[in-house]
Write a protein that holds these residues in place. Structure first.
Motif, short mmCIF file in Angstrom:
data_model
loop_
_atom_site.label_atom_id
_atom_site.label_comp_id
_atom_site.label_asym_id
_atom_site.label_seq_id
_atom_site.Cartn_x
_atom_site.Cartn_y
_atom_site.Cartn_z
N PHE A 135 1.33 -0.99 -0.37
CA PHE A 135 0.13 0.14 -0.17
C PHE A 135 1.47 1.16 -0.04
O PHE A 135 0.25 2.91 -0.55
N GLY A 136 2.28 0.85 0.15
CA GLY A 136 3.26 2.19 0.40
C GLY A 136 3.34 2.50 1.76
O GLY A 136 3.83 2.14 2.40
N LYS B 281 4.97 5.88 2.05
CA LYS B 281 5.32 7.49 2.72
C LYS B 281 3.94 7.80 2.05
O LYS B 281 3.29 8.29 2.55
N SER B 282 3.65 7.21 0.89
CA SER B 282 2.14 7.59 0.65
C SER B 282 1.58 6.72 0.13
O SER B 282 2.23 5.37 -0.31
N GLN B 283 -0.23 6.62 0.55
CA GLN B 283 -0.83 5.19 -0.28
C GLN B 283 -1.02 4.81 -1.86
O GLN B 283 -1.56 6.48 -2.14
N ARG B 284 -0.85 3.98 -2.78
CA ARG B 284 -1.07 3.49 -3.23
C ARG B 284 -2.38 3.23 -3.84
O ARG B 284 -3.30 2.53 -2.85
N THR B 285 -2.97 4.03 -5.16
CA THR B 285 -4.41 3.76 -5.57
C THR B 285 -4.68 1.99 -6.17
O THR B 285 -5.90 0.91 -5.67
N LEU B 286 -3.72 1.61 -6.52
CA LEU B 286 -4.28 -0.08 -7.11
C LEU B 286 -4.30 -0.87 -5.77
O LEU B 286 -5.03 -1.83 -5.88
N PRO B 287 -3.45 -1.49 -4.93
CA PRO B 287 -3.85 -1.62 -3.75
C PRO B 287 -4.58 -1.95 -2.74
O PRO B 287 -5.87 -2.82 -2.43
N THR B 288 -5.07 -0.42 -2.37
CA THR B 288 -6.62 -0.15 -2.59
C THR B 288 -7.43 -0.48 -3.42
O THR B 288 -8.52 -0.80 -2.40
N PHE B 289 -7.64 -0.28 -4.25
CA PHE B 289 -8.59 -0.67 -4.74
C PHE B 289 -8.82 -1.98 -5.30
O PHE B 289 -9.63 -2.89 -4.39
N LEU B 290 -8.08 -2.61 -4.20
CA LEU B 290 -7.63 -4.17 -4.70
C LEU B 290 -8.94 -4.98 -3.04
O LEU B 290 -8.89 -5.68 -2.84
N PHE B 291 -7.90 -4.21 -2.19
CA PHE B 291 -8.51 -4.39 -0.98
C PHE B 291 -9.51 -4.34 -0.68
O PHE B 291 -10.97 -4.98 -0.33
N TYR B 292 -10.00 -3.30 -1.46
CA TYR B 292 -11.48 -3.14 -1.49
C TYR B 292 -12.68 -3.91 -1.71
O TYR B 292 -13.79 -4.34 -1.37
N LEU B 293 -11.93 -4.86 -3.40
CA LEU B 293 -12.92 -5.37 -3.21
C LEU B 293 -12.73 -7.00 -2.95
O LEU B 293 -14.21 -7.73 -2.65
N ILE B 294 -11.80 -7.16 -1.93
CA ILE B 294 -11.60 -7.99 -1.16
C ILE B 294 -12.63 -8.10 -0.57
O ILE B 294 -13.46 -8.76 0.66
N PHE B 295 -12.46 -6.89 0.57
CA PHE B 295 -14.06 -6.52 1.47
C PHE B 295 -15.38 -6.08 1.09
O PHE B 295 -15.80 -7.25 1.28
N PHE B 296 -15.28 -6.04 -0.02
CA PHE B 296 -16.78 -5.76 -0.31
C PHE B 296 -17.29 -7.10 -0.86
O PHE B 296 -18.44 -7.63 -0.29
N PHE B 297 -16.40 -8.11 -1.26
CA PHE B 297 -17.02 -9.55 -1.35
C PHE B 297 -16.72 -10.29 0.19
O PHE B 297 -18.29 -11.06 0.29
N SER B 298 -16.18 -9.93 1.29
CA SER B 298 -16.53 -10.48 2.47
C SER B 298 -17.61 -10.12 2.69
O SER B 298 -17.74 -10.86 3.81
N VAL B 299 -17.90 -9.04 2.65
CA VAL B 299 -19.43 -8.98 3.09
C VAL B 299 -20.24 -9.32 2.66
O VAL B 299 -21.45 -10.39 2.51
N GLY B 300 -20.86 -9.03 1.05
CA GLY B 300 -21.76 -9.62 0.08
C GLY B 300 -21.49 -10.87 -0.61
O GLY B 300 -22.62 -11.43 -0.44
#
Length: 319
Positions: free
Chosen positions: A289-290, A292-311
């Motif tokens: 995720f980086g 010093k600064s947060q990276r976009t692609l890993p963050t987006f991938l994490f959200y996909l995993i998170f939404f599946f974990s609930v969905g």
């Protein structure tokens, strides 16, 4: 969500009980993961996971494990600043497994392994390591009484010790004593109560299989690890000798759990024990995720995993 855990404000950890309770309550209403009859290894006791204390103990262990792993991450300076992303990653990834919702041997063993890891990380080249070595071995031995299949991975434990400490006969002897002591207790207990152990008692993992969950968590974590590799090597190129050894210990821990899960999968056709792999990986994955600064692609991938974990509770993804 990732952004606030990526920061250095410890108050964000107060959100963890909310996430855990949400998963537990949703599963309680939907019944996605169901209770089983679970064993306790060499202790020879089987219990119904549907009991109230099982449902309460499991999420408490998850919360405690998340906090302890995050403490290990920050205390050993895996990054230049304190972050609380390991705790979030642990909770979300563990929610895919049966032992998140019901107390089982896997959940107890995972906590004992974290205690052992905390003792191991106290070791260094210059101080007396006998107490830490004995304590770590005792926790490993205790975990083995609950999850006897762990005996195949004992060489990894000694290897981990020798990464942080020079080989010493006295410390190795203490490690052997610490490991054997809980096994003696379990043996005396079994003999006194006349417990007749079978091969099935060697594994206390759940027999539950959720194929969509396995595919998503395996694929998602693999991709996040690929995002992390480059950052990890960059970190190691400028890190201290101590941190390099800590990384080696974590690699060995991951190999230990992979070997354990592989054997259990081949022999018992169980997958729930693979949740223990998460324990080591959450100390690596934050690099993706980086720093010093947060990276976009890993963050987006994490959200996909998170939404599946609930969905997954509301939408059937069975193939």
């Amino acid at each position: 969500m990732v952004k606030i855990f990526f920061g250095n404000r410890s108050g964000v950890l107060l959100l963890l009980p909310f996430f855990i309770a949400s998963y537990i309550l949703i599963n309680w209403f939907i019944g996605y993961h169901t209770a089983e009859l679970n064993s306790t290894g060499f202790w020879g006791v089987q219990f119904n996971e549907d009991l109230w204390w099982s449902k309460i103990s499991a999420p408490l262990l998850i919360l405690g494990n998340a906090l302890l792993l995050n403490n290990i991450f920050n205390r050993n300076a895996f990054m230049e600043k304190n972050i609380y992303l390991p705790a979030l990653l642990y909770v979300v990834f563990r929610s895919f497994f049966h032992s998140f919702y019901f107390l089982s041997g896997v959940g107890v063993v995972e906590t004992l392994l974290i205690f052992a890891l905390m003792q191991v990380y106290k070791l260094d080249q210059n101080s007396d390591g006998r107490r830490a070595v004995f304590n770590a071995a005792f926790f490993i031995g205790l975990a083995t009484t609950v999850y006897p299949i762990m005996m195949i991975c004992i060489p990894f434990f000694f290897w981990i010790i020798w990464v942080l400490r020079p080989f010493q006969i006295r410390e190795s002897a203490l490690a052997i004593v610490g490991f054997i002591l809980p096994l003696i207790y379990a043996g005396v207990y079994g003999s006194f109560f006349g417990i007749d152990l079978t091969v099935d008692f060697l594994s206390s993992a759940s027999v539950e299989w959720k194929f969509p969950d396995i595919y998503v968590i395996t694929g998602g974590v693999t991709l996040l690890m690929l995002f992390s590799v480059g950052q990890i090597f960059t970190k190691l190129s400028t890190s201290s000798i101590r941190l390099k050894k800590v990384f080696r210990v974590n690699v060995l821990l991951s190999l230990f759990t992979v070997a354990l899960v592989g054997v259990e999968l081949l022999v018992y056709r169980k997958i729930d024990g693979s949740s223990m792999i998460v324990e080591g990986l959450v100390l690596f994955l934050p690099y993706g995720f980086g720093e010093k600064s947060q990276r976009t692609l890993p963050t987006f991938l994490f959200y996909l995993i998170f939404f599946f974990s609930v969905g997954k509770f509301f939408i059937s993804f069975d193939i």
